[in-house]
Design a protein around this motif. Structure first.
Motif, short mmCIF file in Angstrom:
data_model
loop_
_atom_site.label_atom_id
_atom_site.label_comp_id
_atom_site.label_asym_id
_atom_site.label_seq_id
_atom_site.Cartn_x
_atom_site.Cartn_y
_atom_site.Cartn_z
N ASP A 60 38.52 39.95 42.28
CA ASP A 60 39.73 38.59 41.93
C ASP A 60 40.39 39.42 40.79
O ASP A 60 39.58 39.50 39.69
CB ASP A 60 39.69 37.80 42.19
CG ASP A 60 39.67 36.31 42.85
OD1 ASP A 60 40.94 36.93 43.37
OD2 ASP A 60 39.06 35.58 42.98
N THR A 70 39.83 41.80 49.52
CA THR A 70 37.96 42.42 50.18
C THR A 70 37.80 43.56 50.86
O THR A 70 38.58 43.81 51.58
CB THR A 70 37.99 40.79 50.95
OG1 THR A 70 38.33 39.05 50.64
CG2 THR A 70 36.95 40.74 51.71
N THR A 125 44.50 38.97 49.89
CA THR A 125 44.36 37.99 50.50
C THR A 125 44.95 36.71 49.57
O THR A 125 45.23 35.94 49.57
CB THR A 125 42.95 37.55 49.81
OG1 THR A 125 42.00 37.58 48.98
CG2 THR A 125 41.58 38.04 50.85
N HIS A 185 34.74 40.85 47.80
CA HIS A 185 35.62 40.07 47.72
C HIS A 185 36.05 40.54 46.12
O HIS A 185 35.11 40.33 44.94
CB HIS A 185 34.96 38.33 47.99
CG HIS A 185 36.83 38.15 47.47
ND1 HIS A 185 38.40 37.80 47.76
CD2 HIS A 185 37.66 37.14 46.11
CE1 HIS A 185 39.03 37.90 47.33
NE2 HIS A 185 38.98 37.04 46.66
N TYR A 224 30.41 32.98 48.38
CA TYR A 224 29.47 34.16 48.11
C TYR A 224 28.48 33.91 47.31
O TYR A 224 28.45 32.65 45.83
CB TYR A 224 30.45 34.92 47.28
CG TYR A 224 31.57 35.83 47.99
CD1 TYR A 224 31.36 36.98 49.29
CD2 TYR A 224 32.59 35.32 48.27
CE1 TYR A 224 32.04 37.33 49.64
CE2 TYR A 224 33.61 35.41 49.09
CZ TYR A 224 32.95 37.13 49.86
OH TYR A 224 34.16 37.56 50.65
#
Length: 353
Positions: A83, A26, A135, A81, A57
């Motif tokens: 991923d 993040t 994270t 964020h 989000y």
């Protein structure tokens, strides 16, 4: 042709291979989706806007030809964020590397902040430099040598022939409609905790997906996956900046579990199973312990509002609005204040000291 490595995987001298299997991080709220796309080395045209967001989000942009997601438009505290699942890590590192490769006095080269950094380490380093935090970070070990089959590990666990920081373990298998086993995984620890280990039969997994277009895998293949989240992911990332991928991965794993010969009533004094020493390659244990942050006064108030308010309102209502129970709780609580809470009170109300 063998795929180029950017430092996100490594072969060990004992025959094992290690890789980073998931990266999630993040960045602060001030960064935009365009900033993140540029940081990763892509163009805006390569991402598509999805109809819904995730994790709170409201917006999600997804790599059109992959699974990379950029989540945005949450609260300011949530930031933006990213991923990056296993199958896309190499793609991202390739783009990240290419976008930072240019002419140098010595020819074409990768621009790094540290000459010893691989592209993978530089990627982690720049996330930290941008004020980001991790994270989730998954580190995996592939055993195609045969140090342990999944049956071996299962039998050792059933026999309690291991010492571990994990408080529990479980076994789970999956089957097709004909009753054939197509998957088998051992889990160590809680899925909700910040350190979680899964060990599974990669041979079974790969063969169950085989459509006949390639030969079946005949040799044993066991994968060990450490899933690290939040504070532990950040400590692991910091360790990776100064150590090799294999040292960090094996060091963390050996800190959490050790297979033993049961030759002492105290497991911590038991002899390590020789095969485990060979597997872990005598790497020094690495701790990723995160000290708990003491709750502030505001944290305590927020916790009371979220966890206690409804139950307390129910009790007071059932007593007809009388607050005797609340006063009893206060009197009981005063005598249970911790030393830290008493010190905090003295700082807030000096006349109490």
């Amino acid at each position: 042709m063998q795929a180029q490595s950017f430092g996100n995987d490594q072969n060990m001298k004992n025959g094992l291979s290690v890789c980073c299997d998931w990266i999630a991080f993040t960045l602060p709220y001030e960064y935009t989706v365009a900033d993140v796309v540029d940081f990763l080395g892509f163009s805006a045209a390569e991402f598509v806007v999805m109809p819904v967001g995730s994790y709170g989000y409201r917006n999600c942009s997804k790599l059109a030809d992959g699974s990379v997601r950029i989540l945005s438009n949450g609260t300011e505290e949530m930031g933006i964020h990213v991923d990056i699942p296993s199958k896309d890590i190499l793609i991202v590192l390739n783009r990240f590397h290419a976008s930072r490769t240019g002419s140098t006095p010595f020819g074409t080269g990768f621009n790094v902040s540290d000459f010893n950094h691989t592209a993978f380490q530089e990627f982690l380093s720049q996330i930290i430099q941008l004020g980001g935090h991790f994270t989730r970070l998954d580190l995996a070990i592939d055993d195609q040598v045969g140090y342990f089959t999944l049956n071996d590990i299962f039998d050792l666990c059933v026999d309690a022939a291991f010492s571990s920081r994990f408080h529990s373990w479980s076994s789970e298998s999956s089957h097709d409609n004909n009753g054939n086993v197509i998957g088998w995984t051992l889990y160590f620890g809680s899925r909700k905790s910040d350190t979680f280990l899964r060990v599974y039969d990669k041979k079974l997994e790969q063969n169950s997906k085989n459509d006949g277009s390639c030969p079946l895998i005949e040799h044993d293949w066991v994968r060990w996956e450490l899933e690290l989240k939040n504070g532990r992911a950040n400590i692991a990332a910091a360790l990776l900046l100064n150590g090799s991928l294999s040292q960090v991965t094996c060091g963390i794993l050996s800190n959490y579990i050790r297979f033993i010969i049961k030759d002492d009533n105290n497991k911590t004094r038991c002899t390590t199973l020789p095969a485990w020493d060979e597997f872990i390659s005598d790497v020094e244990k690495l701790s990723i312990y995160v000290a708990p942050v003491p709750l502030s006064l505001d944290d305590t108030k927020a916790w009371l509002k979220k966890q206690v308010s409804r139950s307390l309102a129910f009790i007071v209502a059932s007593d007809g609005g009388v607050l005797d129970f609340v006063y009893d709780l206060l009197n009981l609580g005063v005598n249970k204040l911790s030393a830290r809470q008493r010190i905090l009170l003295q700082d807030l109300i000096p006349e109490l000291s």
